[in-house]
Design a protein around this motif. Structure first.
Motif, PDB file in Angstrom:
ATOM      1  N   ALA A 117       0.905  -1.197  -0.128  1.00  0.00           N
ATOM      2  CA  ALA A 117       0.045   0.029  -0.153  1.00  0.00           C
ATOM      3  C   ALA A 117       0.742   1.267   0.170  1.00  0.00           C
ATOM      4  CB  ALA A 117      -0.960   0.063   1.299  1.00  0.00           C
ATOM      5  N   ILE A 118       2.038   1.149   0.707  1.00  0.00           N
ATOM      6  CA  ILE A 118       2.900   2.243   0.844  1.00  0.00           C
ATOM      7  C   ILE A 118       3.444   2.582  -0.510  1.00  0.00           C
ATOM      8  CG2 ILE A 118       5.254   3.361   1.608  1.00  0.00           C
ATOM      9  CD1 ILE A 118       4.267   2.018   4.444  1.00  0.00           C
ATOM     10  N   ARG A 119       3.776   1.596  -1.217  1.00  0.00           N
ATOM     11  CA  ARG A 119       4.380   1.848  -2.549  1.00  0.00           C
ATOM     12  C   ARG A 119       3.694   2.362  -3.813  1.00  0.00           C
ATOM     13  NH1 ARG A 119       6.308  -3.498  -1.232  1.00  0.00           N
ATOM     14  NH2 ARG A 119       8.577  -3.459  -0.488  1.00  0.00           N
ATOM     15  N   TYR A 120       2.173   1.735  -3.524  1.00  0.00           N
ATOM     16  CA  TYR A 120       1.428   2.329  -4.531  1.00  0.00           C
ATOM     17  C   TYR A 120       0.908   3.552  -4.131  1.00  0.00           C
ATOM     18  CZ  TYR A 120      -3.197   2.501  -7.123  1.00  0.00           C
ATOM     19  OH  TYR A 120      -3.909   3.017  -7.967  1.00  0.00           O
ATOM     20  N   GLY A 180       7.429  -8.417   8.369  1.00  0.00           N
ATOM     21  CA  GLY A 180       6.783  -7.391   7.675  1.00  0.00           C
ATOM     22  C   GLY A 180       7.549  -6.000   8.041  1.00  0.00           C
ATOM     23  N   ILE A 181       8.135  -5.923   8.949  1.00  0.00           N
ATOM     24  CA  ILE A 181       8.897  -4.584   9.548  1.00  0.00           C
ATOM     25  C   ILE A 181       9.850  -4.036   8.298  1.00  0.00           C
ATOM     26  CG2 ILE A 181      10.150  -3.212  11.197  1.00  0.00           C
ATOM     27  CD1 ILE A 181       8.999  -5.118  13.316  1.00  0.00           C
ATOM     28  N   LEU A 182      10.859  -4.864   8.161  1.00  0.00           N
ATOM     29  CA  LEU A 182      11.875  -4.524   6.992  1.00  0.00           C
ATOM     30  C   LEU A 182      11.173  -4.032   5.665  1.00  0.00           C
ATOM     31  CD1 LEU A 182      14.794  -3.778   6.291  1.00  0.00           C
ATOM     32  CD2 LEU A 182      14.999  -6.357   5.877  1.00  0.00           C
ATOM     33  N   ASP A 183      10.235  -4.631   5.405  1.00  0.00           N
ATOM     34  CA  ASP A 183       9.657  -4.472   4.022  1.00  0.00           C
ATOM     35  C   ASP A 183       8.942  -2.968   4.161  1.00  0.00           C
ATOM     36  OD1 ASP A 183       8.828  -4.986   1.455  1.00  0.00           O
ATOM     37  OD2 ASP A 183       7.293  -6.211   1.736  1.00  0.00           O
ATOM     38  N   VAL A 184       8.227  -2.761   5.163  1.00  0.00           N
ATOM     39  CA  VAL A 184       7.589  -1.485   5.283  1.00  0.00           C
ATOM     40  C   VAL A 184       8.563  -0.231   5.305  1.00  0.00           C
ATOM     41  CG1 VAL A 184       6.506   0.099   6.701  1.00  0.00           C
ATOM     42  CG2 VAL A 184       5.582  -2.212   6.422  1.00  0.00           C
ATOM     43  N   VAL A 185       9.685  -0.612   5.967  1.00  0.00           N
ATOM     44  CA  VAL A 185      10.827   0.417   6.176  1.00  0.00           C
ATOM     45  C   VAL A 185      11.462   0.688   5.080  1.00  0.00           C
ATOM     46  CG1 VAL A 185      13.090   0.767   7.128  1.00  0.00           C
ATOM     47  CG2 VAL A 185      11.321   0.076   8.587  1.00  0.00           C
ATOM     48  N   LEU A 186      11.501  -0.312   3.928  1.00  0.00           N
ATOM     49  CA  LEU A 186      12.110   0.027   2.645  1.00  0.00           C
ATOM     50  C   LEU A 186      11.123   0.411   1.709  1.00  0.00           C
ATOM     51  CD1 LEU A 186      13.805  -3.522   2.375  1.00  0.00           C
ATOM     52  CD2 LEU A 186      15.033  -1.315   2.712  1.00  0.00           C
ATOM     53  N   ALA A 187       9.957   0.140   1.565  1.00  0.00           N
ATOM     54  CA  ALA A 187       8.968   0.747   1.176  1.00  0.00           C
ATOM     55  C   ALA A 187       8.732   2.275   1.232  1.00  0.00           C
ATOM     56  CB  ALA A 187       7.355   0.032   1.162  1.00  0.00           C
ATOM     57  N   SER A 188       9.190   2.725   2.510  1.00  0.00           N
ATOM     58  CA  SER A 188       9.087   4.091   2.984  1.00  0.00           C
ATOM     59  C   SER A 188      10.103   4.843   2.496  1.00  0.00           C
ATOM     60  CB  SER A 188       8.742   4.287   4.412  1.00  0.00           C
ATOM     61  OG  SER A 188       7.580   3.490   4.968  1.00  0.00           O
ATOM     62  N   GLN A 189      10.991   4.241   1.964  1.00  0.00           N
ATOM     63  CA  GLN A 189      12.331   5.142   1.613  1.00  0.00           C
ATOM     64  C   GLN A 189      12.065   6.010   0.313  1.00  0.00           C
ATOM     65  OE1 GLN A 189      14.920   5.219   3.722  1.00  0.00           O
ATOM     66  NE2 GLN A 189      13.649   3.820   5.018  1.00  0.00           N
TER      67      GLN A 189
END
Length: 318
Positions: free
Chosen positions: A44-47, A309-318
């Motif tokens: 969702a963050i990426r979209y 899922g934490i790392l994926d959210v952090v990476l998506a937020s960059q």
């Protein structure tokens, strides 16, 4: 649900307050672009990164009319550095399917327009108030329920407790609410102890985040005299492994009558984290139960490994 007398009083207050919304506060943004449902926060963050006008599916239909079964529209309030879509693209369609009118805003936009959940919480809460009044006028409802995630829970509680929102809000539901702030595993106290460091955090992530450090003046003022106000049902949903709010008990309300739920007390193998909370099936079922107690049912416990899922959210937020 409010009684008839309370509803008439509420409608009178809404009509008067509509004329008194402070003009100094920038208006909230209600996104309306159609977008797909998401089951994962990082996706969702990426979209949302390339679709800033995306609305959570099923949300922000100003022609929606509440039903007798669900008379209160639900207003969803996102967290820091987020959009209504990135945080609620999973829950909004669930609420819509359950029969609710659903709304969500992008509040607290940063000066460069690239981030939300950035500004001073008092101003963000005023934006939420303005939007809530417009929803009441459009739908004809007398009251709403609000669901806030992370900073959004504090924004919604400031609106309810300090800006007269108790007259137009039946239920407040917080998911990972920074009720008494977070120490972030000891980082926040160090920042607060270093002269000028809090200002650096505010400049990088927004003053709203700095206001939510444990022991802040803002939280002291918000919680002074009690963390709830009469007439509103409060539910706080927390996780013991919250990586932002430490200790996790700072997410819980302390006033009598408030309802606190720790996910692991319901589903011991669900080690859901702060960054993935609004996409966790257990947390969302608990939130839906708080909004619709007449149709409440026990969540189907889905095991979640610690840190998933934490790392994926952090990476998506960059």
């Amino acid at each position: 649900m409010r009684g008839p007398r309370r509803s008439l009083i509420t409608l009178a207050i809404v009509a008067a307050a509509a004329l008194l919304v402070p003009s100094a506060h920038a208006g909230p943004v209600m996104p309306t672009a159609a977008a797909p449902e998401q089951r994962d926060h990082a996706d969702a963050i990426r979209y949302a990164a390339s679709n800033r006008d995306a609305a959570p599916p099923g949300a922000n239909d100003m022609s929606c009319k509440p039903t007798a079964a669900h008379p209160n529209p639900v207003v969803l309030v996102h967290g820091t550095d987020a959009t209504s879509y990135s945080d609620w693209a999973g829950f909004a369609p669930i609420l819509k399917a359950a029969g609710f009118c659903v709304f969500a805003i992008n509040y607290g936009t940063s000066p460069d327009g690239r981030s939300n959940g950035y500004g001073v919480i008092e101003d963000s809460a005023a934006q939420l108030k303005a939007m809530t009044l417009s929803i009441l006028r459009a739908t004809g409802a007398a009251t709403v329920d609000v669901v806030g995630y992370s900073q959004g829970a504090a924004v919604a509680r400031y609106f309810v407790n300090r800006l007269g929102g108790a007259y137009v809000v039946d239920r407040w539901v917080g998911i990972a609410s920074p009720t008494y702030g977070g120490t972030m595993y000891g980082v926040a106290p160090v920042v607060q102890a270093v002269p000028g460091a809090t200002g650096v955090v505010a400049g990088e992530f927004g003053p709203g985040l700095a206001q939510l450090m444990a022991g802040s003046d803002f939280l002291d003022r918000l919680n002074a005299g009690g963390d709830t106000v009469p007439g509103v049902e409060y539910t706080s949903i927390a996780t013991r492994v919250d990586e932002v709010i430490q200790p996790y008990t700072n997410a819980l309300l302390r006033d009598p009558g408030a309802h606190n739920i720790v996910v692991q007390d319901v589903c011991p193998d669900t080690e859901v984290a702060h960054f993935t909370f609004t996409y966790d099936p257990t947390a969302l079922r608990l939130a839906l139960n708080a909004l619709d107690p007449a149709n409440a049912r026990a969540p189907t416990c889905v095991p979640v490994p610690l840190g998933a899922g934490i790392l994926d959210v952090v990476l998506a937020s960059q």
